[in-house]
Scaffold this motif. Structure first.
Motif, PDB file in Angstrom:
ATOM      1  N   CYS A 169      -2.816  -5.236  -2.002  1.00  0.00           N
ATOM      2  CA  CYS A 169      -3.523  -4.440  -0.986  1.00  0.00           C
ATOM      3  C   CYS A 169      -3.580  -2.982  -1.438  1.00  0.00           C
ATOM      4  N   SER A 170      -4.165  -2.152  -0.602  1.00  0.00           N
ATOM      5  CA  SER A 170      -4.557  -0.805  -0.996  1.00  0.00           C
ATOM      6  C   SER A 170      -3.405   0.165  -1.268  1.00  0.00           C
ATOM      7  N   LYS A 209     -17.386 -13.699   5.149  1.00  0.00           N
ATOM      8  CA  LYS A 209     -17.433 -12.247   5.186  1.00  0.00           C
ATOM      9  C   LYS A 209     -18.001 -11.672   6.499  1.00  0.00           C
ATOM     10  N   ARG A 215      -8.108  -3.522   0.532  1.00  0.00           N
ATOM     11  CA  ARG A 215      -8.108  -4.304  -0.704  1.00  0.00           C
ATOM     12  C   ARG A 215      -7.469  -3.521  -1.865  1.00  0.00           C
ATOM     13  N   HIS A 263      -8.916  -4.296   8.558  1.00  0.00           N
ATOM     14  CA  HIS A 263      -8.947  -3.056   7.777  1.00  0.00           C
ATOM     15  C   HIS A 263      -9.715  -3.287   6.486  1.00  0.00           C
ATOM     16  N   ASN A 264     -10.047  -2.195   5.815  1.00  0.00           N
ATOM     17  CA  ASN A 264     -10.434  -2.304   4.413  1.00  0.00           C
ATOM     18  C   ASN A 264      -9.185  -1.936   3.627  1.00  0.00           C
ATOM     19  N   ARG A 301      -6.631  -7.863   5.686  1.00  0.00           N
ATOM     20  CA  ARG A 301      -6.880  -7.038   4.505  1.00  0.00           C
ATOM     21  C   ARG A 301      -8.377  -6.764   4.328  1.00  0.00           C
ATOM     22  N   VAL A 302      -9.222  -7.697   4.737  1.00  0.00           N
ATOM     23  CA  VAL A 302     -10.673  -7.531   4.591  1.00  0.00           C
ATOM     24  C   VAL A 302     -11.340  -7.659   5.965  1.00  0.00           C
ATOM     25  N   HIS A 303     -11.154  -6.646   6.802  1.00  0.00           N
ATOM     26  CA  HIS A 303     -11.882  -6.542   8.078  1.00  0.00           C
ATOM     27  C   HIS A 303     -11.682  -7.700   9.033  1.00  0.00           C
TER      28      HIS A 303
END
Ligand SMILES: *Cc1c(COP(=O)(O)O)cnc(C)c1O
Length: 375
Positions: A58-59, A227, A238, A235-236, A219-221
């Motif tokens: 993750c980010s 998608k 990644r 969240h964004n 992790r991806v919205h």
């Protein structure tokens, strides 16, 4: 500095070319977001930890905490007990989700969350009618927290346990590797951490399939089946493909680097030392973090070390329950170690050698210099 506190470039002499080639491959391949290196890294991280644990990149380490807390079901108003002596992100993630961090004390020798203080904080919070949902342990300076005791407490009290292992990826204990010791473990790949990338990065670890599924979605919205199907508010968060490509060769030599760090830690432990408490590692634990003898006379030592060209730092001089943004949250009455006579903790250089041989030739003279300064 002749001896930097943390030499983030030290690995370049050994694997810099491999990393540069890996970066170039990503640049030319064009899959810059969630490219194949991310899944490859996740598999390698999971293999490192073992025990059926899954890994998600993750980010950064702060978002890793948010993903973990949200997957564990943290609701606004819920109380989460965490240490007051830590980097702010530990409590910030709780507060950003509307939770109430309650600060517990740390053990004076390990600097990690004190289990008796957690129990006291729990009872006080329940006494004022709050829903206490979990505990965040932090492996400060790379020392794994007392997970067996924390697990016993959280299981008895019906709480979850999250390990903030931003400073301890790679550590091992007799009960397993860091990453396998709590319901969810989070880490950071910020360059100065034990496993650092060339920017921001982080990861979450869990053996629980449902938590893994939730964190993958968050992790991806908050994606569902695809998608454009959103089943959670996410969240964004990644991890960039380039960072995964940097981390793969770095993970391959992490074992050597940890061995070299341990030699430095052993040399510090054997060196004559001044007054103060020196963090000790429980038997069988492996230490991936910074060498951190502590001393109540940190201020004096700091200027002498700096004059000698030896990097040093006093991390987190202001405890979280005394930070302007956090004074409205509670600290347990037994936060006395955090209140009076609390010595500063002085962090000293680690040596991350370019090869295993260079560590044995480089670290002892450095430690001798250090002992001379400290004497
Ligand atoms: C570094 C750190 C974090 C945050 O990690 P970032 O990648 O900087 O967001 C969280 N907790 C602790 C204990 C840390 O040391």
């Amino acid at each position: 500095m002749a001896v930097p506190l943390i030499d983030v470039r030290a690995h370049r002499a050994r694997i810099g070319n491999d990393i540069d080639q890996a970066i170039t491959r990503v640049v030319q391949g064009g899959q810059w977001i969630m490219g194949p290196e991310v899944a490859e890294l996740e598999a390698a991280l999971a293999r490192w930890i073992g025990a059926g644990v899954h890994a998600l990149g993750c980010s950064n380490g702060t978002d890793a905490l948010v993903l973990g807390l949200q997957a564990l079901g943290l609701q606004p108003g819920d109380v989460v007990i965490c240490p007051s002596f830590t980097f702010v992100a530990t409590a910030e993630a709780v507060a950003n989700l509307g939770g109430e961090p309650v600060f517990a004390d740390v053990h004076e020798h390990t600097h990690n969350i004190d289990v008796a203080s957690v129990q006291a904080a729990l009872e006080r919070a329940r006494g004022r009618g709050r829903r206490v949902v979990g505990v965040i342990a932090v492996d400060l300076f790379g020392h794994p927290a007392d997970y067996p005791a924390l697990r016993a407490l959280t299981e008895r009290e019906g709480l979850w346990l999250l390990a903030d292992a931003a400073q301890s990826f790679g550590a091992a204990t007799p009960d397993g590797n860091v990453g396998a010791l709590a319901d969810v473990t989070t880490t950071s790949f910020f360059p100065a951490k034990p496993l650092g990338c060339y920017g921001d990065g982080g990861a979450v670890f869990t053996a629980d399939e449902a938590l893994l599924h939730a964190m993958r979605s968050l992790r991806v919205h908050g994606t569902g089946s695809d998608k454009y199907d959103n089943v959670r508010i996410g969240h964004n968060a990644r991890l960039d493909t380039i960072q995964a490509a940097v981390l793969l060769p770095k993970l391959a030599i992490l074992g050597d680097e940890l061995d070299a760090r341990q030699q430095v830690a052993d040399a510090y432990a054997a060196a004559p030392r001044g007054p103060g408490h020196h963090p000790t590692l429980a038997a069988g634990n492996r230490w991936p973090g910074r060498s951190t003898p502590s001393t109540p006379t940190a201020a004096t030592s700091c200027s002498r070390l700096t004059a000698e060209g030896i990097g040093n730092a006093v991390y987190y001089p202001i405890l979280l329950h005394r930070q302007q943004a956090y004074t409205r949250f509670r600290a347990t009455a037994s936060t006395c170690r955090c209140r009076s006579g609390w010595p500063s903790v002085l962090s000293l250089p680690e040596v991350t050698p370019t090869s295993p041989t260079s560590s044995s030739t480089r670290s002892p003279p450095r430690c001798a210099t250090l002992a001379a300064v400290a004497a």
